[in-house]
Design an enzyme around this catalytic site. Structure first.
Site, PDB file in Angstrom:
ATOM      1  N   GLU A   1       0.827  -1.206   0.000  1.00  0.00           N
ATOM      2  CA  GLU A   1       0.000   0.000   0.000  1.00  0.00           C
ATOM      3  C   GLU A   1       0.866   1.262   0.000  1.00  0.00           C
ATOM      4  OE1 GLU A   1      -3.595   1.882   2.788  1.00  0.00           O
ATOM      5  OE2 GLU A   1      -2.216   0.400   3.628  1.00  0.00           O
TER       6      GLU A   1
ATOM      7  N   CYS B   1      -5.502  -3.083   3.013  1.00  0.00           N
ATOM      8  CA  CYS B   1      -5.197  -2.951   4.441  1.00  0.00           C
ATOM      9  C   CYS B   1      -6.433  -3.084   5.332  1.00  0.00           C
ATOM     10  CB  CYS B   1      -4.470  -1.625   4.665  1.00  0.00           C
ATOM     11  SG  CYS B   1      -3.450  -1.591   6.167  1.00  0.00           S
TER      12      CYS B   1
ATOM     13  N   LYS C   1      -9.775   2.176  -1.963  1.00  0.00           N
ATOM     14  CA  LYS C   1      -9.957   1.701  -0.593  1.00  0.00           C
ATOM     15  C   LYS C   1     -11.282   2.195  -0.034  1.00  0.00           C
ATOM     16  CE  LYS C   1      -7.342   1.415   3.763  1.00  0.00           C
ATOM     17  NZ  LYS C   1      -6.071   1.830   4.416  1.00  0.00           N
TER      18      LYS C   1
END
Length: 229
Positions: free
Chosen positions: A43, A143, A109
């Protein structure tokens, strides 16, 4: 049976230094085994969590060098995540690049991590991360997304075989990283490939421990650059 030879580039990210991070990624490609067919980056690999520099960083051409590496090494690339800007908003976005050097998919995300101030700088994504790469139905998340099993399950309903996870996961929650990844593999009966960075920034130390989890829920390092510490 899925047959992929995957390398996770578990690198240390230089805080806010796009040029240095591009050079490090290119350097690590020189160490790939000849039979690797897919490379995964972590990331925000271009700049880490220097979120106050987003407006500056998005002006860099970060993907042209990565597309060139895809063609040079004949590999597909799950290109970690990079900052993008659309309609006046910044996103934490994951590009998927084919071995022909084409960007064929983007995932933004969805779940922003407040402990790293993402909500103060970034907008939430809205769309699922399901795509096909080299004939394999895959999905990708970023994540903190892995803490939301319903979100992962939504994507698995599309007969996904392989889940990619890219992260900057802090070291103090390493046990959570391992447990959550294994749980997502068990409950969805899907292969999981997770690439996390190592090293530190001014506020955090990161866990590494990138993993490949098979359907028997056995985690291992199949092919790693700088394996976990």
């Amino acid at each position: 049976m899925i047959k992929r030879r995957i390398a996770c580039l578990q690198i240390d990210i230089q805080f806010g230094d796009v040029t240095a991070n591009l050079q490090e990624v290119a350097k690590q490609f020189n160490h790939l085994d000849a039979d690797v067919d897919t490379v995964v980056l972590p990331e925000f690999w271009p700049m880490g969590y220097s979120l106050d520099r987003l407006a500056e960083v998005v002006e860099y051409d970060m993907l042209t060098p990565i597309k060139t590496l895809a063609k040079q090494y004949n590999v597909d690339i799950i290109a970690g995540s990079v900052p993008t800007k659309r309609d006046g908003k910044f996103y934490n976005s994951l590009p998927v690049i084919t071995r022909e050097g084409e960007v064929v998919f983007w995932y933004d995300k969805v779940h922003l991590f407040r402990l790293m101030d993402e909500e103060n700088f970034l907008a939430e994504g809205k769309e699922c991360g399901v795509f096909t790469l080299s004939g394999v139905t895959s999905a990708a998340v970023i994540c903190y997304d892995i803490r939301f099993p319903e979100w992962i399950k939504t994507q698995m309903l599309e007969d996904v075989d392989l889940l990619y996870v890219v992260a900057e996961w802090p070291k103090q929650r390493l046990d959570h990283w391992r447990a959550l990844l294994i749980a997502r593999a068990i409950e969805n009966q899907v292969y999981v490939v997770a690439c996390n960075r190592v090293g530190s920034d001014p506020n955090n130390t990161f866990a590494g421990h990138s993993m490949v989890i098979d359907l028997g829920v056995k985690s291992s390092v199949k092919q790693m650059i700088k394996p976990g510490y």
